[in-house]
Scaffold this active site. Structure first.
Site, PDB file in Angstrom:
ATOM      1  N   GLY A  33       0.823  -1.213   0.000  1.00 50.17           N
ATOM      2  CA  GLY A  33       0.000   0.000   0.000  1.00 50.17           C
ATOM      3  C   GLY A  33       0.847   1.249   0.000  1.00 50.17           C
ATOM      4  O   GLY A  33       2.048   1.202  -0.262  1.00 50.17           O
ATOM      5  N   ASN A  34       0.216   2.378   0.265  1.00 50.79           N
ATOM      6  CA  ASN A  34       0.949   3.639   0.348  1.00 50.79           C
ATOM      7  C   ASN A  34       0.282   4.538   1.383  1.00 50.79           C
ATOM      8  O   ASN A  34      -0.755   4.186   1.943  1.00 50.79           O
ATOM      9  CB  ASN A  34       1.035   4.318  -1.026  1.00 50.79           C
ATOM     10  N   ARG A  35       0.875   5.692   1.642  1.00 50.24           N
ATOM     11  CA  ARG A  35       0.454   6.516   2.770  1.00 50.24           C
ATOM     12  C   ARG A  35      -0.646   7.510   2.455  1.00 50.24           C
ATOM     13  O   ARG A  35      -0.979   8.351   3.289  1.00 50.24           O
ATOM     14  CB  ARG A  35       1.670   7.257   3.337  1.00 50.24           C
ATOM     15  N   SER A  36      -1.235   7.451   1.273  1.00 48.46           N
ATOM     16  CA  SER A  36      -2.284   8.420   0.946  1.00 48.46           C
ATOM     17  C   SER A  36      -3.518   8.208   1.835  1.00 48.46           C
ATOM     18  O   SER A  36      -4.015   7.092   1.960  1.00 48.46           O
ATOM     19  CB  SER A  36      -2.680   8.269  -0.521  1.00 48.46           C
ATOM     20  N   ALA A 100      -3.663   7.780  -5.055  1.00 44.87           N
ATOM     21  CA  ALA A 100      -2.296   7.277  -5.216  1.00 44.87           C
ATOM     22  C   ALA A 100      -2.422   5.819  -5.668  1.00 44.87           C
ATOM     23  O   ALA A 100      -2.786   4.939  -4.882  1.00 44.87           O
ATOM     24  CB  ALA A 100      -1.538   7.381  -3.908  1.00 44.87           C
TER      25      ALA A 100
END
Ligand code: CTP
Ligand code: CA
Length: 231
Positions: A33-36, A100
């Site tokens: 995943g990512n931090r958005s 994102a």
């Protein structure tokens, strides 16, 4: 059916916003995943709804309060988001692509939970995801306004953003420097540069609601410049 009376300057405008960050499964319980957080996209959606627009958000893993004036469709992976975009993009006048999207995803995610026993290391092979925004822009109809985002770090951020504007054939790119402390991912404030063919507008650090308003002013200016009738 009963319909609310005209409420604002964007009445009749259909706005599609993508928000949050995609999750690409590794196995039955894990993901890349990512931090958005989805804050920027949700702020754009609410600002557009406040102008009277008909707003749909494709929300990728967003844990935030929801605006009763907005329609939300939950998605998880880049593939889910791509399918939802294919469904909702043709009918919209304005797309704001703030999600994102993972650039790579694990090939063949395991359907069970991977076990650690007997392993010294774990290698996950990834494959590229499709560039959703580039695909949508290539198939756009006249009168659609497309806004992309560019998460960049450090020097050259605006130049990278301008490159994305041209390469992806967009009307505007919102560049944010995600390396700066206190702005960008998962924060209440943002500081961006909005890049269009006409030039650049720097929006100094402020709340995401105000950044959203600046983005919508750019959309307004682009649409009046092209004198696009609603269709
Ligand atoms: N985007 C997309 N599909 C992808 C990757 C990105 O639709 N698979 C969209 C994003 O939502 C954003 C824009 O493209 O609006 C730019 O995303 P960004 O990650 O900044 O650029 P990339 O083209 O992916 O290039 P890179 O990450 O290498 O800078
Ligand atoms: Ca990317």
């Amino acid at each position: 059916t009963a319909r609310a009376t005209a409420t604002g300057p964007w009445d009749g405008l259909r706005v599609l916003v993508t928000a949050g960050g995609t999750r690409e499964p590794i196995d039955a319980v894990r993901f890349v995943g990512n931090r958005s957080s989805g804050r920027m996209g949700f702020a754009v959606a609410s600002a557009a709804a406040a102008l009277g627009a008909d707003v749909t958000v494709l929300a990728a893993n967003v844990a935030l309060g929801r605006d009763p004036r907005v329609t939300y469709v939950d998605v998880s992976s880049a593939a889910d988001l791509e399918a939802a975009c294919a469904e909702h993009f043709p009918g919209c006048h304005v797309l704001v692509m703030s999600a994102a999207v993972a650039d790579f995803r694990p090939v063949d995610p395991a359907e069970v939970k991977l076990k650690k026993t007997g392993r010294d290391e774990l290698t996950i092979t990834m494959e590229p995801t499709p560039d959703i925004l580039t695909g949508l822009a290539a198939g756009r109809r006249p009168g659609q306004t497309l806004v992309g985002f560019a998460a960049e770090t450090g020097e050259g951020a605006v130049a990278y953003g301008r490159d994305k504007l041209v390469r992806k054939r967009l009307d505007a790119v919102v560049v944010n420097d995600v390396a700066q402390a206190g702005i960008g991912f998962d924060t209440p404030d943002n500081e961006v540069t909005i890049v269009t063919a006409a030039g650049e507008e720097h929006v100094a650090r402020r709340g995401k609601d105000e950044v959203a308003a600046a983005i919508l002013r750019t959309v307004d200016a682009l649409r009046s410049a092209s004198a696009t009738p609603l269709g």
